[in-house]
Design an enzyme around this catalytic site. Structure first.
Site: not given
Ligand code: XMP
Length: 472
Positions: A301, A304, A338-339, A409
């Site tokens: 993410g 993240c 995510g990402g 995190e």
């Protein structure tokens, strides 16, 4: 030890295929969210507290997707957010919000701000109908202390209908009487529902709205695995949520497995999305205890830092490629979470086997996200944050950790204000349709069958972006 190589979106491209697709419009992007829930588009906003509450969920359901209300709030708040979605755009609102005849105009304005709609049934005891208050009744009221009973259209002047009325009959009554709201009451004038003209128009004019079997918008909600997970799930199921997401950072854990088992036993018909995971074994373990969808993603993410803080994670494309064969074997859909930075990444995630994609960063900053628009040095911004960031950890209900005890995190970020979330959907779905035409794919299943990935080098990546010019 053999160390395997793992890849992510920027490491690969898809090879163009001879295509029979003549127009991007021919392509069907419908998908499955979970075992028994279908969506018209494969793009879901993240269940983060800076991304998805009722406003985003309503917007997404109207566009053919679904919003998952985050769990970083107390149970009552989350339940109310689910109810707000369920009460929007119904054909029949089964449990309409009422207001007392003795309430003041000020209290009405507070309710309007809370629920987002401008008409209320009036009732002393939440049962018997005394009247109706619409925006028309309040149009010329100036004094905030005016009572609802002095503004409302009273019971004796109301047009009502009986339970069981068909939508066609309701539509005729609304049109012939030039009214916008039709209360449903029984013979004792007890409130049994409400039909609104707007809901009928919206429901019947739009083809791809995500609805439950009663015509209400679809909505999901996340629960964790902690002490309150079962209590939270019970309240959410009571509010008629359509799907639960058992959502924790490390979904391949006894905690998550036990929670899914308990939820499936208590609510066998409720669909459960489980995650997050990054390995085939994890997906198999969660499916075997009843997961109806697997959420993939450990650390990809935009906000993240799990991989940096813990050293753990799997680059997202490899995670998808490893997990999807298991999901296909058990016929359980999966979400790549995510990402995603571009619509090309969305195409790659689906081509690799994901059924849908969850995005946080790309939706953050849009109008429908929670939180105000801020101004900084003349630019407009909104705040986005990881759910394991420092401020998110400190602001959780019942948080006990002090600032120096938190190991984050995730990070907090300032993101430019982006306008309506619909624009993000249009950009991404446009890119997906175009990508599918390069793959000779009429639908997502064909995209997956025809996908041929090639690995590219750093120079290939540089070549892929616009280069050697001054981009305007
Ligand atoms: P994008 O890239 O779309 O990713 O912004 C959204 C997803 O990121 C996950 N998430 C986190 N992961 N620490 C993490 O390691 C965090 O604080 C955090 N907050 C969200 C989550 O899966 C989300 O959907």
């Amino acid at each position: 030890m053999e160390i395997r190589t793992a890849l992510t979106y920027d490491d690969v491209l898809l090879v163009p295929q001879k295509s029979r697709i003549r127009s991007r419009k021919e392509v069907n992007v419908a998908t499955r969210l979970s075992k028994n829930i279908n969506l018209d588009i494969p793009l879901i906003p993240a269940n983060m507290d800076t991304v998805t509450e009722s406003q985003m969920a309503i917007c997404m359901a109207r566009l053919g997707s679904i919003g998952i209300i985050h769990r970083f709030c107390d149970i009552d708040y989350q339940v109310r957010e689910v109810q707000k979605v369920k009460r929007r755009q119904n054909v029949v609102i089964e449990d309409p919000i009422t207001i007392s005849p003795q309430a003041t105009l000020k209290q009405v304005k507070e309710k309007i701000a809370e629920f987002g709609f401008k008409s209320f049934l009036v009732s002393e005891d939440n049962k018997q109908l005394s009247g109706i208050l619409t925006s028309r009744d309040m149009m010329f009221a100036k004094d905030d202390s005016t009572l609802v009973q002095d503004l409302m259209t009273a019971k004796n002047k109301l047009i009502t209908a009986s339970p069981g009325i068909s939508i066609t009959e309701a539509k005729e009554i609304l049109i012939s009487n030039k009214i916008e709201k039709l209360p449903i009451v029984d013979q004792a004038f007890h409130i049994k529902g409400l039909i609104t003209a707007t809901d009928i128009i919206k429901n019947y004019n739009s083809v791809s709205v995500s609805r439950d079997n009663k015509g209400r918008l679809l909505v999901g909600a996340a629960v964790g695995v902690g002490k309150d997970a079962l209590e939270r799930a019970k309240a959410l199921v009571g509010a008629q949520v359509d799907v639960l997401v058992v959502d924790i950072a490390h979904g391949h854990s006894d905690h998550a497995i036990e929670t899914i088992q308990k939820l499936k036993k208590l609510y066998p018909t409720i669909e459960i999305i489980a995650g997050n995971v990054a390995t085939a074994q994890a997906a198999k373990d969660l499916i075997q205890v009843g997961a109806d969808c697997i959420k993939i993603g450990i650390g990809p993410g935009s906000i993240c830092t799990t991989r940096i803080t813990t050293g753990f994670g799997v680059p997202q494309l490899t995670a998808i490629l490893n997990i999807t064969p298991v999901c296909k074997k058990y016929d359980i859909p999966c979400i790549a979470d995510g990402g995603i930075k571009t619509s090309g990444d969305l195409v790659k995630a689906l081509a690799a086997g994901a059924d849908s994609v969850m995005m946080g960063g790309q939706f953050s900053g849009t109008e429908e996200t929670p939180g105000p628009v801020l101004s900084y040095k003349g630019q407009q911004y909104k705040i986005s944050r990881g759910m394991a960031s420092l401020t998110a950890a400190l602001s959780r209900p019942n948080a006990t950790e002090k600032i120096d005890q938190v190991t984050p995190e995730g990070v907090e970020a300032r993101v430019p204000y982006r306008g309506p979330a619909r624009n993000v959907i249009n950009k991404y779905i446009g890119g997906l349709r175009s990508g599918m035409s390069y793959a000779n794919a009429m639908n997502i299943a064909e995209l997956q069958t025809n996908a041929q990935f090639i690995r590219i080098t750093h120079s290939g990546m540089i070549e892929s972006n616009s280069h050697d010019n001054q981009v305007l």
